[in-house]
Design a protein around this motif. Sequence first.
Motif, mmCIF file in Angstrom:
data_model
loop_
_atom_site.group_PDB
_atom_site.id
_atom_site.type_symbol
_atom_site.label_atom_id
_atom_site.label_comp_id
_atom_site.label_asym_id
_atom_site.label_seq_id
_atom_site.Cartn_x
_atom_site.Cartn_y
_atom_site.Cartn_z
ATOM 1 N N CYS A 71 0.875 -1.377 -0.072
ATOM 2 C CA CYS A 71 -0.025 0.066 -0.039
ATOM 3 C C CYS A 71 0.864 1.267 0.082
ATOM 4 O O CYS A 71 1.987 1.212 0.412
ATOM 5 C CB CYS A 71 -1.136 0.047 1.013
ATOM 6 S SG CYS A 71 -0.094 0.248 2.770
ATOM 7 N N LYS A 98 1.990 5.066 1.584
ATOM 8 C CA LYS A 98 1.767 5.375 2.843
ATOM 9 C C LYS A 98 0.626 6.337 3.144
ATOM 10 O O LYS A 98 0.292 7.260 2.310
ATOM 11 C CB LYS A 98 3.112 6.008 3.168
ATOM 12 C CG LYS A 98 2.913 6.257 4.863
ATOM 13 C CD LYS A 98 4.353 6.388 5.525
ATOM 14 C CE LYS A 98 4.294 6.653 7.155
ATOM 15 N NZ LYS A 98 5.019 7.405 7.563
ATOM 16 N N GLY A 99 -0.388 6.188 3.931
ATOM 17 C CA GLY A 99 -1.734 6.575 4.022
ATOM 18 C C GLY A 99 -1.579 7.960 4.940
ATOM 19 O O GLY A 99 -0.477 8.452 5.280
ATOM 20 N N GLY A 100 -2.707 8.540 5.148
ATOM 21 C CA GLY A 100 -2.807 9.895 5.775
ATOM 22 C C GLY A 100 -2.314 10.819 4.882
ATOM 23 O O GLY A 100 -1.990 10.935 3.607
ATOM 24 N N SER A 152 3.553 11.153 3.800
ATOM 25 C CA SER A 152 2.487 10.000 3.021
ATOM 26 C C SER A 152 2.638 10.168 1.701
ATOM 27 O O SER A 152 3.145 11.105 1.112
ATOM 28 C CB SER A 152 1.072 10.753 3.613
ATOM 29 O OG SER A 152 1.053 12.001 3.079
ATOM 30 N N SER A 187 -4.525 7.043 -2.400
ATOM 31 C CA SER A 187 -5.404 8.165 -1.534
ATOM 32 C C SER A 187 -4.533 9.375 -1.656
ATOM 33 O O SER A 187 -3.354 9.124 -1.911
ATOM 34 C CB SER A 187 -5.307 7.660 -0.294
ATOM 35 O OG SER A 187 -4.025 7.463 0.391
ATOM 36 N N ASN A 241 -5.257 0.164 1.569
ATOM 37 C CA ASN A 241 -5.250 1.345 1.210
ATOM 38 C C ASN A 241 -6.028 2.457 2.011
ATOM 39 O O ASN A 241 -7.027 1.833 2.534
ATOM 40 C CB ASN A 241 -6.040 1.551 -0.307
ATOM 41 C CG ASN A 241 -5.970 3.049 -1.115
ATOM 42 O OD1 ASN A 241 -4.890 3.599 -0.959
ATOM 43 N ND2 ASN A 241 -6.905 3.541 -1.245
ATOM 44 N N ASP A 242 -5.601 3.732 2.152
ATOM 45 C CA ASP A 242 -6.284 4.438 3.062
ATOM 46 C C ASP A 242 -7.499 5.028 2.393
ATOM 47 O O ASP A 242 -7.885 6.266 2.016
ATOM 48 C CB ASP A 242 -5.416 5.447 3.417
ATOM 49 C CG ASP A 242 -5.748 6.611 4.447
ATOM 50 O OD1 ASP A 242 -6.824 6.030 5.003
ATOM 51 O OD2 ASP A 242 -5.293 7.616 4.945
ATOM 52 N N ASN A 276 -10.493 5.579 3.978
ATOM 53 C CA ASN A 276 -11.258 6.465 4.887
ATOM 54 C C ASN A 276 -10.866 8.045 4.335
ATOM 55 O O ASN A 276 -11.543 8.898 4.175
ATOM 56 C CB ASN A 276 -10.710 6.397 6.334
ATOM 57 C CG ASN A 276 -11.576 5.115 6.866
ATOM 58 O OD1 ASN A 276 -12.558 4.891 6.435
ATOM 59 N ND2 ASN A 276 -10.961 4.467 8.005
ATOM 60 N N SER A 277 -9.362 8.247 4.265
ATOM 61 C CA SER A 277 -9.123 9.730 3.663
ATOM 62 C C SER A 277 -9.834 9.990 2.564
ATOM 63 O O SER A 277 -10.212 10.994 2.247
ATOM 64 C CB SER A 277 -7.716 9.744 3.423
ATOM 65 O OG SER A 277 -6.960 9.531 4.843
#
Length: 376
Positions: free
Chosen positions: A8, A10-12, A17, A63, A103-104, A106-107
Motif C-alpha cells: 500500500c 503510505k496513508g494519511g 504520506s 489516496s 489502502n487508506d 477512509n481519507s
Amino acid sequence: MKVSSVLCMKGGNGDTSYAANSILQHKTIMLTMPITEEAITSLYFNLNPCPASLKIADLGCSSGPNTLLVVSQLIKKICKIRRKTNKISSPEIQIYLNDLPGNDFNSVFKSLSSFNEGMRNEVGSDLFGNCFFNGVPGSFYDRLFPINSLHFVHSSYSLMWLSQVPDGIGGNKGNICCSRRSPKCVVKAYFKQFQKDFSVFLKCRSVELVAGGYMVLTIFGRKIVDPSCLIWELLGNTLQDMVSEGLIKEEKLHSFNVPLYTPSLDELKSIIENDGTFQIHRLETSSVNWNFNDNIISNSFLSNGTNKYEDEYDDDGYNLAKCMRSVAEPIILNHFGEEMIEKVFYRYKEKISDYMAKHTAKFINVSVTLSKRKRC
Ligand SMILES: C[S@@+](CC[C@H](N)C(=O)[O-])C[C@H]1O[C@@H](n2cnc3c(N)ncnc32)[C@H](O)[C@@H]1O
C-alpha cells in the motif's frame, strides 16, 4: 510476501504520506490526460443507446490528491460534452475507486463532500447532477465488478505492481528487482510473472466491460531492451551498502524482492494481441524527469491557474526520495522493521542525489487506449 496484504502507499496526509508526495504520479496523470479525455469522448459518442448510468472505474486509485484528479477531469469532460450536445440531464455517473484492502480509503471518503461541493461550484449543479462514489477494495488481478457492468476503466502507475514476487528468482542475490546485475533467468521470471498477471487483468476486465467499453492504462515502463529498473536498483544498492556495514543481515536482503516489472510497449502489445479481446487505439510512451523542477506542471494542477510548486520543487533528489519513500516504506517496514526506516531512506536519498548530480534520468510511462471488441 503476500503482496495484497503488504502493498500500500503510505496513508494519511503527513509529511511522508503518499498524499503529500505523489507529484510525480500527478504529472503523469496530467501528461496523459489528453489520451484519457479522447477515450471518454469516443466512448460517449459510441454508446448507443446512452446508458442511464455511466460506470467508470479507477483501478489502483491510492489516496491523496491524485485519487480524485482523474475522476474530476473525466466528469468535467463529460459535462462539457453534455453542454455542447444539449443533453444536460443524462446519464448519471457512477464512480468506482479500487485499490488493495490496505489502502487508506477512509481519507478518500472523507474528502468526498468537499470534492462534490468543488465540482458543483466549478461545473454547475445542473450539469454535475447525480454522481455516486463506491470504494472497491480488492486486487485488480481478480474479478471486481459484475459481468458487462463497466463503461470506462482508468489506471495510472499501478499495473507495474505484480500479484506476487516471481517464483525462481533465488539467484537474484544482492538485487531487489530486475537490475543490470540480475541473471537472465531472473529477468525472464519477472517478465513471465508480468505476462501472466497482465493477461489475467485483461481477462477480468473483458468480462466486466460492456462491448465497446474503453480502458486507458498508464504503466511505469521502459523504452529500452534492458529491463532493469534504475530507481529501485538504487534502493537495492542502498540496502547492499547497509549489509556491507553490518547494519542488515545478508540473508535478510536476499529474501527481499520487490514485486514490480516495468514493461516495454512491445511487451504490452504482444500480451494484448494474444488476449485478442481488445482493440488497441493508442500505444505510446511519455516521460517525466527525476528532477521535479525540470517538469512543466500543467496549470490545471491548481484551480486558480498558479503553479505553487515551481519554487518548492527546486531540489537535488530530495523530493524524489520522499516520493519513493511514500511508495516503498510500507514494504520496507514489513521486511526490515521500524528501526531501519530512517537509516534506509536517509541513505537512499544520498544515492538518488548522487546519481542525479551526474546523470539526467527519466521515468518512462507506457500508455495504452483499448476498447472491448463488439464480438469476442
Ligand atoms: C503508485 S500508486 C498510484 C496511485 C494513483 N493511481 C496515482 O497515479 O497516483 C499504485 C497503487 O496501485 C495499487 N495496487 C497495486 N497492486 C494492486 C492490485 N493488485 N489491485 C489493486 N490495486 C493495486 C497500490 O496499492 C497503489 O495504491
